[in-house]
Design an enzyme around this catalytic site. Structure first.
Site, short mmCIF file in Angstrom:
data_model
loop_
_atom_site.label_atom_id
_atom_site.label_comp_id
_atom_site.label_asym_id
_atom_site.label_seq_id
_atom_site.Cartn_x
_atom_site.Cartn_y
_atom_site.Cartn_z
N ASP A 159 -10.58 6.13 6.63
CA ASP A 159 -9.39 5.85 5.83
C ASP A 159 -8.32 6.89 6.12
O ASP A 159 -8.42 8.05 5.69
CB ASP A 159 -9.75 5.87 4.34
CG ASP A 159 -8.63 5.36 3.45
OD1 ASP A 159 -7.49 5.24 3.93
OD2 ASP A 159 -8.91 5.09 2.27
N CYS B 135 -8.01 0.91 -3.93
CA CYS B 135 -6.86 1.35 -3.14
C CYS B 135 -5.84 1.99 -4.08
O CYS B 135 -6.13 3.00 -4.69
CB CYS B 135 -6.26 0.19 -2.35
SG CYS B 135 -7.44 -0.66 -1.28
N HIS C 235 -10.71 1.55 4.89
CA HIS C 235 -9.92 1.35 3.67
C HIS C 235 -9.96 -0.14 3.30
O HIS C 235 -9.71 -1.00 4.14
CB HIS C 235 -8.48 1.78 3.94
CG HIS C 235 -7.60 1.70 2.74
ND1 HIS C 235 -7.58 2.69 1.77
CD2 HIS C 235 -6.71 0.77 2.34
CE1 HIS C 235 -6.70 2.36 0.83
NE2 HIS C 235 -6.17 1.20 1.16
#
Length: 256
Positions: A194, A139, A226
């Protein structure tokens, strides 16, 4: 399959702006091993990331996981659900309201100083070999991995980023603009579900890396949201996570 015993500890990493608390894991054999930086996601340094570091260490690496938000305090900085409850914005809709200012506080300028400190600490550690390092980031950490590879090309031989967001924006400090500084081999595992990395950004990142002549692989994990590698979250997907481990270990094996 041979299992390598690992040794782990909490360590403090001196930086230009203070001290970053961190987690260190390495094979418990008294030998030096190639260094790997593991950059956390916004949820912070916590048991799941420590377990990931231990898994890498069992493959023969010395792994450092810094709390990149150390200026705001030692980990944990936000209260997360107690296992087995999973981290989810559905059960905690205010989560990113609390995390947003923390992420915004880590500017590219500040992080460049931090990356130097993390790499210097690994270089000085008797548990790490005196040679190139690898990076894996998740991330937020995917952006940090690319920034570190660009800031210290002579030290970083391989960098991987998984379900990273905002990697190729219209902002003047967008990470993809650093492609020309990178000498490492890069791997990105994108999530196709995402919102923080739409297909336009995926394509722009790949183009920037190709135009700069960077050795890279960019793959889109179909059906993955995500955060698909983070097993303490509602976004976790075991099949995508297994694919991530295979890609990451192959990259580190051929690069370090």
């Amino acid at each position: 399959m041979t299992t390598i015993a690992v040794r782990s500890s909490s360590v403090d990493v001196p930086t230009a702006d203070g001290v970053a608390d961190a987690y260190l894991s390495h094979p418990d054999d008294g030998q030096a091993h190639p260094g790997v930086l593991l950059y956390m996601n916004a949820f912070g340094l916590r048991p799941v990331l420590e377990a990931m570091a231990d898994r890498l260490a069992a493959e023969g690496y010395t792994v450092l996981v810094p709390n990149v938000f150390y200026r705001l305090g030692r980990a944990p900085l936000v209260r997360l659900p107690e296992p087995p409850e999973l981290i989810s914005t559905r059960t905690d809709p205010t989560l990113f309201e609390r995390l947003g200012p923390m992420m915004d506080s880590l500017t590219a300028e500040l992080f460049a100083r931090d990356a130097d400190a993390y790499l210097r600490w690994l270089a000085d550690s008797p548990a790490a070999t005196d040679g190139p390092v690898g990076i894996t980031g998740y991330c937020l950490g995917a952006k940090l991995a690319l920034q570190t590879a660009a800031a210290r090309p002579e030290r970083v031989a391989a960098a991987a980023g998984f379900h990273g967001g905002l990697l190729a924006t219209a902002e003047p400090d967008s990470p993809h603009l650093l492609a020309g500084l990178v000498r490492a081999e890069l791997y990105f595992g994108h999530a196709d579900q995402d919102e923080s990395l739409p297909v336009e950004q995926i394509d722009l990142l790949a183009k920037a890396l190709t135009d700069a002549g960077v050795r890279h692989t960019c793959e889109v994990y179909e059906g993955a949201p995500h955060g698909f590698t983070q097993s303490d979250t509602a976004s976790y997907r075991p099949e995508a996570d297994a694919r991530h481990w295979a890609a990451l270990l192959a990259l580190l094996k051929r690069s370090l």
